[in-house]
Motif scaffolding. Structure first.
Motif: not given
Length: 233
Positions: A106-119
């Motif tokens: 379990v990890q904190a989302t990276t900037p790239a994953i945040m961008a993918n999800f729009g978080l």
């Protein structure tokens, strides 16, 4: 006449689509209410509602609150994406499938994953790295993030035995999918996992799914050199 043989939402959807294709209902026509279709087909109103939602998402009809459902005057052409189960893909090629979980945490989302999800801010998610094999040779490496808030059940799945790919396809339907396909040169890191050579052309698939506005999973899959993606319409 009521057709009592039709019950599933996909059959209802296909029947309504056929009515549109054969001009029973033309562009701009208002369709019967869900209750009327339910009586006609001998099914639950919720079944018709699910079929109509799919037709709306695919751009065939337009749903308006208090305005009913209309056939779109300018239908939107959209591709239907059926996410493949990698095990079945390998077996259909006549190969023996194997699966290896490399790591999960379990990890904190990276900037790239945040961008993918729009978080707007980081969120704790389950990160799963795994390798699919065909005849004991690397086939696809996947690096996947799964939202534990949307898919809490994944925490109890034994991912050393069951791949996240197959579990999610079978247990978590999506309403929206973003897909990106491209090729890039392989790196030394790829070589270690895929047993390929640095510089080899590798096929990469990035796929992110949601249910409504809630994120489900974001995947980056890298295939062994020579991989071919085949789809049928």
């Amino acid at each position: 006449m009521t057709d009592k043989r039709r019950h599933s939402w996909t059959e209802i959807r296909d029947s309504i689509r056929q009515m549109i294709l054969d001009s029973t209902y033309g562009p701009g026509d208002k369709l019967p209410r869900d209750e009327e279709f339910a009586a006609r087909f001998g099914c639950a109103r919720s079944t018709v509602h699910r079929a109509m939602r799919d037709l709306a998402e695919s751009g065939v009809v337009e749903r308006r609150r208090k305005g009913g459902t209309m056939v779109r005057r300018d239908p939107v052409t959209r591709a239907t994406l059926n996410i493949p189960i990698t095990r079945l893909e390998v077996e259909q090629k006549g190969s023996v499938y194997q699966y290896q979980l490399i790591r999960q945490s379990v990890q904190a989302t990276t900037p790239a994953i945040m961008a993918n999800f729009g978080l707007p801010e980081p969120r704790a998610m389950l990160r799963v790295e795994a390798l699919h094999l065909a005849d004991s040779r690397p086939y696809i490496f996947e690096d996947r993030w799964i939202c534990l808030e949307t898919v809490p059940e994944i925490a109890s799945v034994d991912l050393t035995r069951d791949s996240a790919n197959e579990w999610l396809v079978r247990n978590r339907p999506y309403s929206r999918c973003d897909l990106r396909l491209y090729a890039r040169p392989g790196t030394e890191s790829d070589s270690e996992v895929l047993q390929s050579n640095a510089g080899d052309a590798l096929f990469v698939m990035e796929r992110t799914t949601w249910i409504g506005e809630e994120p489900i999973t974001s995947l980056r899959a890298v295939a062994h050199p020579g991989y071919q993606l085949v789809t049928q319409g």
